[in-house]
Motif scaffolding. Structure first.
Motif, PDB file in Angstrom:
ATOM      1  N   GLY A 126     -23.032  67.422  53.908  1.00 11.13           N
ATOM      2  CA  GLY A 126     -22.679  67.512  55.056  1.00 11.13           C
ATOM      3  C   GLY A 126     -23.849  67.006  55.951  1.00 11.13           C
ATOM      4  N   ALA A 127     -24.910  67.864  55.693  1.00  9.03           N
ATOM      5  CA  ALA A 127     -26.003  67.595  56.712  1.00  9.03           C
ATOM      6  C   ALA A 127     -26.414  66.126  56.689  1.00  9.03           C
ATOM      7  CB  ALA A 127     -27.147  68.420  56.493  1.00  9.03           C
ATOM      8  N   TYR A 153     -22.474  74.317  64.677  1.00 12.20           N
ATOM      9  CA  TYR A 153     -23.292  74.233  63.213  1.00 12.20           C
ATOM     10  C   TYR A 153     -23.181  73.006  62.673  1.00 12.20           C
ATOM     11  CZ  TYR A 153     -25.244  75.242  58.439  1.00 12.20           C
ATOM     12  OH  TYR A 153     -25.734  75.183  57.366  1.00 12.20           O
ATOM     13  N   ARG A 156     -28.697  72.069  57.741  1.00 14.42           N
ATOM     14  CA  ARG A 156     -29.886  72.887  57.448  1.00 14.42           C
ATOM     15  C   ARG A 156     -31.451  71.960  57.440  1.00 14.42           C
ATOM     16  NH1 ARG A 156     -29.648  78.226  55.525  1.00 14.42           N
ATOM     17  NH2 ARG A 156     -27.636  79.019  55.050  1.00 14.42           N
ATOM     18  N   ASP A 259     -17.349  66.503  64.035  1.00 14.41           N
ATOM     19  CA  ASP A 259     -17.865  66.929  62.718  1.00 14.41           C
ATOM     20  C   ASP A 259     -16.809  67.790  61.880  1.00 14.41           C
ATOM     21  OD1 ASP A 259     -18.952  68.303  60.615  1.00 14.41           O
ATOM     22  OD2 ASP A 259     -20.785  68.805  61.493  1.00 14.41           O
ATOM     23  N   GLN A 262     -16.038  70.806  57.992  1.00 16.03           N
ATOM     24  CA  GLN A 262     -15.510  72.132  57.304  1.00 16.03           C
ATOM     25  C   GLN A 262     -13.812  72.051  57.732  1.00 16.03           C
ATOM     26  OE1 GLN A 262     -16.067  77.051  57.388  1.00 16.03           O
ATOM     27  NE2 GLN A 262     -17.730  75.596  57.979  1.00 16.03           N
ATOM     28  N   LYS A 288     -17.418  68.624  52.085  1.00 19.28           N
ATOM     29  CA  LYS A 288     -16.580  69.573  51.477  1.00 19.28           C
ATOM     30  C   LYS A 288     -15.238  69.176  50.785  1.00 19.28           C
ATOM     31  CE  LYS A 288     -18.420  73.164  54.835  1.00 19.28           C
ATOM     32  NZ  LYS A 288     -19.237  74.283  54.146  1.00 19.28           N
TER      33      LYS A 288
HETATM   34  N1  PLZ Z   1     -21.014  70.551  59.531  1.00 19.55           N
HETATM   35  C1  PLZ Z   1     -19.242  71.744  60.445  1.00 19.55           C
HETATM   36  O1  PLZ Z   1     -19.592  73.528  58.355  1.00 19.55           O
HETATM   37  C2  PLZ Z   1     -21.621  73.481  56.386  1.00 19.55           C
HETATM   38  C3  PLZ Z   1     -22.883  76.109  55.568  1.00 19.55           C
HETATM   39  C4  PLZ Z   1     -23.388  77.161  54.635  1.00 19.55           C
HETATM   40  P1  PLZ Z   1     -23.834  70.887  54.122  1.00 19.55           P
HETATM   41  N2  PLZ Z   1     -20.967  74.661  56.386  1.00 19.55           N
HETATM   42  C5  PLZ Z   1     -21.521  75.665  55.450  1.00 19.55           C
HETATM   43  C6  PLZ Z   1     -24.665  77.454  54.831  1.00 19.55           C
HETATM   44  O2  PLZ Z   1     -24.977  78.540  54.983  1.00 19.55           O
HETATM   45  O3  PLZ Z   1     -25.416  76.574  54.476  1.00 19.55           O
HETATM   46  C7  PLZ Z   1     -21.494  72.376  57.352  1.00 19.55           C
HETATM   47  C8  PLZ Z   1     -20.445  72.341  58.241  1.00 19.55           C
HETATM   48  C9  PLZ Z   1     -20.277  71.551  59.334  1.00 19.55           C
HETATM   49  C10 PLZ Z   1     -22.203  70.364  58.607  1.00 19.55           C
HETATM   50  C11 PLZ Z   1     -22.099  71.435  57.497  1.00 19.55           C
HETATM   51  C12 PLZ Z   1     -23.481  71.046  56.502  1.00 19.55           C
HETATM   52  O4  PLZ Z   1     -22.938  70.484  55.241  1.00 19.55           O
HETATM   53  O5  PLZ Z   1     -22.977  69.952  52.974  1.00 19.55           O
HETATM   54  O6  PLZ Z   1     -23.809  72.272  53.767  1.00 19.55           O
HETATM   55  O7  PLZ Z   1     -25.113  70.156  54.236  1.00 19.55           O
END
Ligand code: PLZ
Length: 443
Positions: A126-127, A153, A156, A259, A262, A288
């Motif tokens: 996702g990131a 969110y 990371r 985004d 989720q 996801k």
């Molecule tokens: N954008 C809207 O929900 C990932 C994070 C769990 P990645 N959400 C779960 C954790 O604590 O790391 C998420 C999201 C939204 C981006 C992301 C990022 O997706 O696949 O974890 O990189």
């Protein structure tokens, strides 16, 4: 492959002795920064059940954080991914391409909102999708600033940490962060000072005013928002907020990015949550739920925006891996065949009725919200709106101990969230809600 029996079973303490043994090995070799909500070690999972090494079977209200919407061993995902695995595991789409990648992009063009010409690029996480959406928006607009929202969110990695609002645990000590990121208010109805009915209009006016005064609309490449904010507490922006912000973006040549990592792929009872208010984003990020548990993400959007990045400017060794693409095609096929949007709406109906009954008995339930199978309760101290993270943690622990996997979230750590697989049986769903009700009685 044998299917996991769709029955809860608790035969040891949770975590049991074998999980505890594995946890000791894990603690010796896995970095402390990688946490686990519940350290029961998984052996099998599918439908609405997760089985652990001690033979316990947990009811799954988490879907591995909204990933296994079709279940963790969906027939079509396993069949297609296994077949692909036997043909070839990797060639690198940037070296020699393959059909599965193209098929996934065709599906994304069909399923995402809007009937304009669309293109996609595939990634792993996702990131990574969010990072690439920013690259594409900057290339298209030749501007730099990125606007995000309170409680948002987005990941990371360095840029997505900057886009994410909550310090602990995501950002603390990990700076410096990427520049040209600006944060504005979101219409958080439950906590909006003048009430939820005013939140949409007031918050959008404030956000737009801040963009105009502090950044200058002409400097903004992208506005990025989760149509239902996930990690921030399952906040549905109050009605009117998203359309106002999307209109502002359109009027000012800003790329509007939804985004839906989720909230997408049937999670909220629609293919994408932004459809709820008829929003057609310029770009949409997905991950996801897209691939039934295999790592795949995408940026999809208006062809002219997607094509703004020069040839060779987007990519990555594993982006759109053929096995992950096969999994995605299996996952999408399952969503269509089983009408998982309808299932998600049915889950909402059952959950909201049961949660409303709980709220009538326990005044620490401040708010019930969310859509489809993305439902949460926000917990507060009795007689106030003060966040109650202690009760939230105690409730989660009580659920875990009887074999119900629930997750928490929220800027204040006071939101209990429910993300069951969309294929969960109604008997398991109701049993999970019975266990939740018992947990309230005990806390
Ligand atoms: N954008 C809207 O929900 C990932 C994070 C769990 P990645 N959400 C779960 C954790 O604590 O790391 C998420 C999201 C939204 C981006 C992301 C990022 O997706 O696949 O974890 O990189």
């Amino acid at each position: 492959m044998t299917a996991v029996p769709q029955e809860r079973r608790v035969v040891t303490a949770i975590p049991g002795p074998k999980s505890q043994e594995l946890q000791a090995r894990r603690n010796a070799t896995v970095a402390a920064g990688v946490g686990s909500v519940l350290p029961v070690f998984t052996t099998r999972a599918g439908g609405g059940i997760i089985e652990d090494v001690d033979g316990n079977r947990l009811i799954d209200f988490g879907s591995g954080i909204a990933v296994t919407s079709v279940g963790a061993s969906a027939e079509a995902v396993v069949r297609r991914a296994s077949a692909q695995l036997a043909e070839f595991t990797h060639s690198c789409f940037m070296v020699t391409p393959y059909e599965g990648y193209v098929e996934v992009c065709e599906q994304l063009a069909e399923l995402t909102p809007g009937d304009h010409p669309k293109k996609s690029a595939l990634f792993n996480s996702g990131a990574e999708a969010v990072e690439n959406a920013v690259k594409i928006a900057r290339a298209y607009t030749k501007r730099q600033a990125v606007v995000v929202f309170d409680h948002g969110y987005h990941g990371r990695t360095n840029l997505t940490m900057a886009l994410t609002s909550k310090n602990m645990p995501y950002k603390n000590g990990f700076g410096p962060f990427a520049p040209e990121v600006y944060r504005v208010p979101v219409a958080y109805g439950y906590r909006w000072p003048s009430g939820p009915e005013n939140a949409g209009a007031e918050a959008s006016a404030q956000a737009i005013d801040m963009i105009n005064k502090q950044i200058g609309a002409d400097n903004v490449a992208a506005i990025i928002i989760e149509p239902v904010l996930g990690e921030g507490g399952f906040i549905e922006p109050a009605k009117g907020f998203l359309p106002a912000v999307a209109r502002f973006a359109k009027d000012n040549g800003i790329v509007f990015v939804a985004d839906e990592i989720q909230s997408g792929f049937c999670r909220t009872g629609q293919w994408f949550a932004c459809e709820d208010e008829g929003i057609v984003p310029d770009l949409i990020t997905t991950a996801k739920g897209i691939a039934g548990g295999l790592p795949l993400s995408a940026v999809t959007g208006r062809a002219e925006i997607m094509d703004a990045a020069h040839s060779g400017g987007l990519g990555g060794t594993y982006g759109g891996n053929p096995v992950a693409c096969a999994g995605a095609l299996g996952s999408i096929e399952t969503m269509k065949e089983l009408d998982l949007n309808a299932k998600a709406r049915r889950i909402e109906e059952i959950m909201k009725a049961r949660l409303t009954a709980i709220q009538e008995k326990y005044d620490i339930v401040g708010d019930i919200r969310g859509r489809g199978a993305m439902i949460a309760v926000e917990l507060v101290k009795s007689g106030s709106k003060d966040p109650n993270p202690e009760a939230t943690a105690a409730l989660a622990k009580a659920c875990h101990s009887v074999g119900l996997l629930v997750l928490t979230c929220g800027t204040y750590g006071n939101v209990l969230r429910f993300l069951p697989p969309l294929v969960i049986g109604e008997d398991l769903l109701n049993e999970g809600l019975d266990l939740l009700e018992d947990a309230f009685a005990g806390v």
